[in-house]
Design a protein around this motif. Structure first.
Motif, PDB file in Angstrom:
ATOM      1  N   THR A   1      54.659 -41.691  42.515  1.00  0.00           N
ATOM      2  CA  THR A   1      53.599 -42.395  41.794  1.00  0.00           C
ATOM      3  C   THR A   1      54.111 -43.649  41.101  1.00  0.00           C
ATOM      4  O   THR A   1      53.484 -44.135  40.155  1.00  0.00           O
ATOM      5  N   ALA A   2      55.222 -44.193  41.565  1.00  0.00           N
ATOM      6  CA  ALA A   2      55.780 -45.393  40.916  1.00  0.00           C
ATOM      7  C   ALA A   2      54.774 -46.535  40.898  1.00  0.00           C
ATOM      8  O   ALA A   2      54.681 -47.286  39.922  1.00  0.00           O
ATOM      9  N   SER A   3      53.998 -46.704  41.977  1.00  0.00           N
ATOM     10  CA  SER A   3      53.075 -47.836  42.045  1.00  0.00           C
ATOM     11  C   SER A   3      51.851 -47.623  41.171  1.00  0.00           C
ATOM     12  O   SER A   3      51.377 -48.557  40.517  1.00  0.00           O
ATOM     13  N   THR A   4      51.315 -46.399  41.130  1.00  0.00           N
ATOM     14  CA  THR A   4      50.112 -46.165  40.338  1.00  0.00           C
ATOM     15  C   THR A   4      50.423 -46.032  38.852  1.00  0.00           C
ATOM     16  O   THR A   4      49.558 -46.283  38.016  1.00  0.00           O
ATOM     17  N   ASN A   5      51.635 -45.630  38.508  1.00  0.00           N
ATOM     18  CA  ASN A   5      52.035 -45.588  37.104  1.00  0.00           C
ATOM     19  C   ASN A   5      52.565 -46.975  36.734  1.00  0.00           C
ATOM     20  O   ASN A   5      53.762 -47.205  36.686  1.00  0.00           O
ATOM     21  N   ALA A   6      51.651 -47.892  36.516  1.00  0.00           N
ATOM     22  CA  ALA A   6      51.986 -49.309  36.440  1.00  0.00           C
ATOM     23  C   ALA A   6      52.822 -49.654  35.210  1.00  0.00           C
ATOM     24  O   ALA A   6      52.935 -48.882  34.261  1.00  0.00           O
ATOM     25  N   ILE A   7      53.402 -50.858  35.244  1.00  0.00           N
ATOM     26  CA  ILE A   7      54.295 -51.336  34.188  1.00  0.00           C
ATOM     27  C   ILE A   7      53.524 -52.273  33.258  1.00  0.00           C
ATOM     28  O   ILE A   7      52.952 -53.263  33.730  1.00  0.00           O
ATOM     29  N   PRO A   8      53.483 -52.015  31.953  1.00  0.00           N
ATOM     30  CA  PRO A   8      52.839 -52.954  31.026  1.00  0.00           C
ATOM     31  C   PRO A   8      53.464 -54.339  31.159  1.00  0.00           C
ATOM     32  O   PRO A   8      54.668 -54.478  31.359  1.00  0.00           O
ATOM     33  N   SER A   9      52.629 -55.361  31.041  1.00  0.00           N
ATOM     34  CA  SER A   9      53.092 -56.727  31.305  1.00  0.00           C
ATOM     35  C   SER A   9      54.242 -57.132  30.398  1.00  0.00           C
ATOM     36  O   SER A   9      55.164 -57.839  30.827  1.00  0.00           O
ATOM     37  N   ALA A  10      54.234 -56.697  29.136  1.00  0.00           N
ATOM     38  CA  ALA A  10      55.330 -57.052  28.219  1.00  0.00           C
ATOM     39  C   ALA A  10      56.640 -56.443  28.687  1.00  0.00           C
ATOM     40  O   ALA A  10      57.700 -57.072  28.589  1.00  0.00           O
ATOM     41  N   ALA A  11      56.577 -55.215  29.205  1.00  0.00           N
ATOM     42  CA  ALA A  11      57.785 -54.562  29.693  1.00  0.00           C
ATOM     43  C   ALA A  11      58.293 -55.252  30.957  1.00  0.00           C
ATOM     44  O   ALA A  11      59.495 -55.505  31.096  1.00  0.00           O
ATOM     45  N   LEU A  12      57.394 -55.570  31.884  1.00  0.00           N
ATOM     46  CA  LEU A  12      57.812 -56.224  33.126  1.00  0.00           C
ATOM     47  C   LEU A  12      58.477 -57.562  32.835  1.00  0.00           C
ATOM     48  O   LEU A  12      59.527 -57.890  33.399  1.00  0.00           O
ATOM     49  N   ALA A  13      57.883 -58.343  31.935  1.00  0.00           N
ATOM     50  CA  ALA A  13      58.479 -59.634  31.574  1.00  0.00           C
ATOM     51  C   ALA A  13      59.849 -59.436  30.928  1.00  0.00           C
ATOM     52  O   ALA A  13      60.786 -60.210  31.184  1.00  0.00           O
TER      53      ALA A  13
ATOM     54  N   ALA B   1      62.191 -47.686  44.752  1.00  0.00           N
ATOM     55  CA  ALA B   1      60.751 -47.859  44.909  1.00  0.00           C
ATOM     56  C   ALA B   1      60.315 -49.231  44.387  1.00  0.00           C
ATOM     57  O   ALA B   1      59.515 -49.930  45.027  1.00  0.00           O
ATOM     58  N   TYR B   2      60.842 -49.620  43.231  1.00  0.00           N
ATOM     59  CA  TYR B   2      60.502 -50.929  42.676  1.00  0.00           C
ATOM     60  C   TYR B   2      61.027 -52.061  43.562  1.00  0.00           C
ATOM     61  O   TYR B   2      60.374 -53.095  43.723  1.00  0.00           O
ATOM     62  N   LEU B   3      62.220 -51.893  44.116  1.00  0.00           N
ATOM     63  CA  LEU B   3      62.775 -52.914  45.005  1.00  0.00           C
ATOM     64  C   LEU B   3      61.909 -53.109  46.246  1.00  0.00           C
ATOM     65  O   LEU B   3      61.845 -54.208  46.807  1.00  0.00           O
ATOM     66  N   GLU B   4      61.233 -52.051  46.668  1.00  0.00           N
ATOM     67  CA  GLU B   4      60.350 -52.141  47.824  1.00  0.00           C
ATOM     68  C   GLU B   4      58.983 -52.699  47.456  1.00  0.00           C
ATOM     69  O   GLU B   4      58.091 -52.782  48.303  1.00  0.00           O
ATOM     70  N   GLY B   5      58.818 -53.100  46.224  1.00  0.00           N
ATOM     71  CA  GLY B   5      57.542 -53.668  45.775  1.00  0.00           C
ATOM     72  C   GLY B   5      56.536 -52.624  45.371  1.00  0.00           C
ATOM     73  O   GLY B   5      55.348 -52.916  45.232  1.00  0.00           O
ATOM     74  N   ASP B   6      56.980 -51.377  45.164  1.00  0.00           N
ATOM     75  CA  ASP B   6      56.073 -50.282  44.844  1.00  0.00           C
ATOM     76  C   ASP B   6      55.832 -50.227  43.340  1.00  0.00           C
ATOM     77  O   ASP B   6      56.212 -49.277  42.652  1.00  0.00           O
ATOM     78  N   PHE B   7      55.182 -51.279  42.810  1.00  0.00           N
ATOM     79  CA  PHE B   7      54.852 -51.320  41.388  1.00  0.00           C
ATOM     80  C   PHE B   7      53.723 -52.309  41.178  1.00  0.00           C
ATOM     81  O   PHE B   7      53.431 -53.134  42.055  1.00  0.00           O
ATOM     82  N   MET B   8      53.077 -52.215  40.044  1.00  0.00           N
ATOM     83  CA  MET B   8      52.061 -53.191  39.661  1.00  0.00           C
ATOM     84  C   MET B   8      52.116 -53.369  38.157  1.00  0.00           C
ATOM     85  O   MET B   8      52.679 -52.540  37.441  1.00  0.00           O
ATOM     86  N   SER B   9      51.559 -54.469  37.677  1.00  0.00           N
ATOM     87  CA  SER B   9      51.555 -54.763  36.253  1.00  0.00           C
ATOM     88  C   SER B   9      50.156 -54.553  35.691  1.00  0.00           C
ATOM     89  O   SER B   9      49.159 -54.802  36.368  1.00  0.00           O
ATOM     90  N   ILE B  10      50.091 -54.081  34.458  1.00  0.00           N
ATOM     91  CA  ILE B  10      48.828 -53.922  33.754  1.00  0.00           C
ATOM     92  C   ILE B  10      48.974 -54.506  32.352  1.00  0.00           C
ATOM     93  O   ILE B  10      50.078 -54.657  31.849  1.00  0.00           O
ATOM     94  N   PRO B  11      47.846 -54.841  31.711  1.00  0.00           N
ATOM     95  CA  PRO B  11      47.934 -55.363  30.342  1.00  0.00           C
ATOM     96  C   PRO B  11      48.540 -54.338  29.397  1.00  0.00           C
ATOM     97  O   PRO B  11      48.441 -53.121  29.620  1.00  0.00           O
ATOM     98  N   ASN B  12      49.163 -54.814  28.341  1.00  0.00           N
ATOM     99  CA  ASN B  12      49.768 -53.922  27.350  1.00  0.00           C
ATOM    100  C   ASN B  12      48.711 -52.988  26.766  1.00  0.00           C
ATOM    101  O   ASN B  12      47.576 -53.380  26.532  1.00  0.00           O
TER     102      ASN B  12
END
Length: 376
Positions: A56-68, A226-237
């Motif tokens: 579920t790496a892609s559906t459990n998205a990363i908050p934008s502040a964390a990704l940045a 999983a992240y290296l394969e692009g299996d992630f998305m960003s969401i607002p904080n």
């Protein structure tokens, strides 16, 4: 149970980081974090089947502040230590395992990237299969004057934080609850010593030093892949995405005048429990970021063939009629080449917020055009 290893602030260092601190040239062997001790657990941010966490790496998205913060940590550390070759996806994987990107225990990252109300691990008092680590910070970071606790989104033990803590965002504080500071501190820790983190052996050695657990290392590296394969998305904080694993109840943290941990029914007399944060309740403000012109990748019919670039999402995470979230500008590092790359990293996050999905097999898809529009 192995005894805690101390680290020294006198550790030799190499090139300077933005706040004037340096990357230690000798590998830090004391753990940055420790496993919780619960049966089958590897860190606070992971619950349930570890295979499911990776799936579920892609559906459990990363908050934008964390990704940045993760992407900035890669850029800054590889500028300060050119032999490390750290990928931001490794820092992100540790953030996922340690605190679910700052969302453990009812927390959320605020607009400044600070975990609110605050992430505190269990008391390291020798119980529940934990190490016994007496207080080293007078409760400054972990609110516990008796025992140490791992703190913040990257779950640093205070004694280790005192060595690797960094002011990454120029606010004159080294705050382990701030994802900017914590992510760069993680990069400093992993890059201490001579490991080449572009190699599997180098990554395994560095992650094992971070948390002395073989299952922890395997899970972190699986999520990184999983992240290296692009299996992630960003969401607002402050936003929860589909597939988010529900956090455990917030750990007990001593309140003012608390007695020794373990003296009461909840682990200590006079203690209080941090209540989960309700999170934002209002809709995001309309974007104030410069928007690409019609026909350049964000929609809008100009009557001309734009090669399909005008068929992308119209903002609001791809939902017509919703405003498009935007990121605040990142603080300057004072290094021109680094700031240039950061603007690209922020554009990547913003395009993800706009609803674009990068096609890794194409270099001129609408996502790439969006990034170009924001950085040109």
């Amino acid at each position: 149970m192995r005894a805690p290893v101390t680290v020294s602030a006198e550790t030799p260092a190499s090139e300077s980081l933005p706040d004037g601190t340096s990357v230690p040239t000798e590998a830090i062997e004391a753990p940055a974090s420790v496993s919780s001790g619960a049966a089958g657990s590897v860190a606070p941010g992971v619950e349930g089947d570890k295979t499911e966490v990776v799936r579920t790496a892609s559906t459990n998205a990363i908050p934008s502040a964390a990704l940045a913060a993760y992407q900035r940590a890669e850029t800054v550390i590889n500028s300060a230590d050119k032999s490390c070759n750290l990928a931001w996806q490794l820092v992100a994987a540790i953030g996922r395992v340690e605190s679910d990107h700052g969302r453990y225990g009812g927390n959320a990252l605020d607009d400044d990237g600070v975990a609110t109300p605050g992430i505190y691990g269990i008391a390291l008092n020798g119980k529940n299969d934990t190490q016994s680590i007496r207080d080293t910070d007078a409760g400054q970071f972990d609110n516990d004057g008796v025992w140490d606790r791992a703190v913040g989104p990257m779950q640093f033990i205070p004694s280790t934080w005192s060595v690797v803590g960094v002011d990454a965002d120029g606010d004159s504080q080294r705050n382990p609850q701030d994802i900017d500071d914590a992510a760069l501190a993680t990069a400093v820790y992993l890059c201490s010593g001579g490991d080449d983190l572009s190699t599997d052996s180098g990554r395994r050695a560095a992650v094992y030093r971070y948390n002395h657990s073989g299952s922890y290392v395997s899970l972190v590296l699986s999520i990184m892949d999983a992240y290296l394969e692009g299996d992630f998305m960003s969401i607002p904080n402050g936003t929860a995405a589909a597939g988010v694993i529900a956090p455990s109840p917030a750990p007990v943290v001593p309140g003012p005048g608390a007695g020794p941990v373990g003296s009461g029914p909840q682990g200590g007399g006079g203690e209080t429990v941090i209540a989960p944060s309700a999170g934002p309740s209002t809709a995001p403000e309309p974007s104030t970021a410069p928007q690409p012109q019609p026909g350049t990748g964000t929609g809008g019919d100009t009557g001309q063939d734009d090669g399909g670039k005008g068929d992308g999402p119209k903002g609001g995470l791809g939902v017509p009629g919703l405003p498009t979230p935007s990121l605040p500008p990142l603080p300057s590092t004072g290094v021109g080449t680094v700031d240039g790359v950061l603007s690209v990293a922020q554009a990547i996050v913003q395009c993800a917020l706009d609803g674009y999905v990068d096609n890794l097999f194409k270099k001129d898809d609408p996502f790439d055009q969006c990034v170009k529009d924001y950085t040109s």
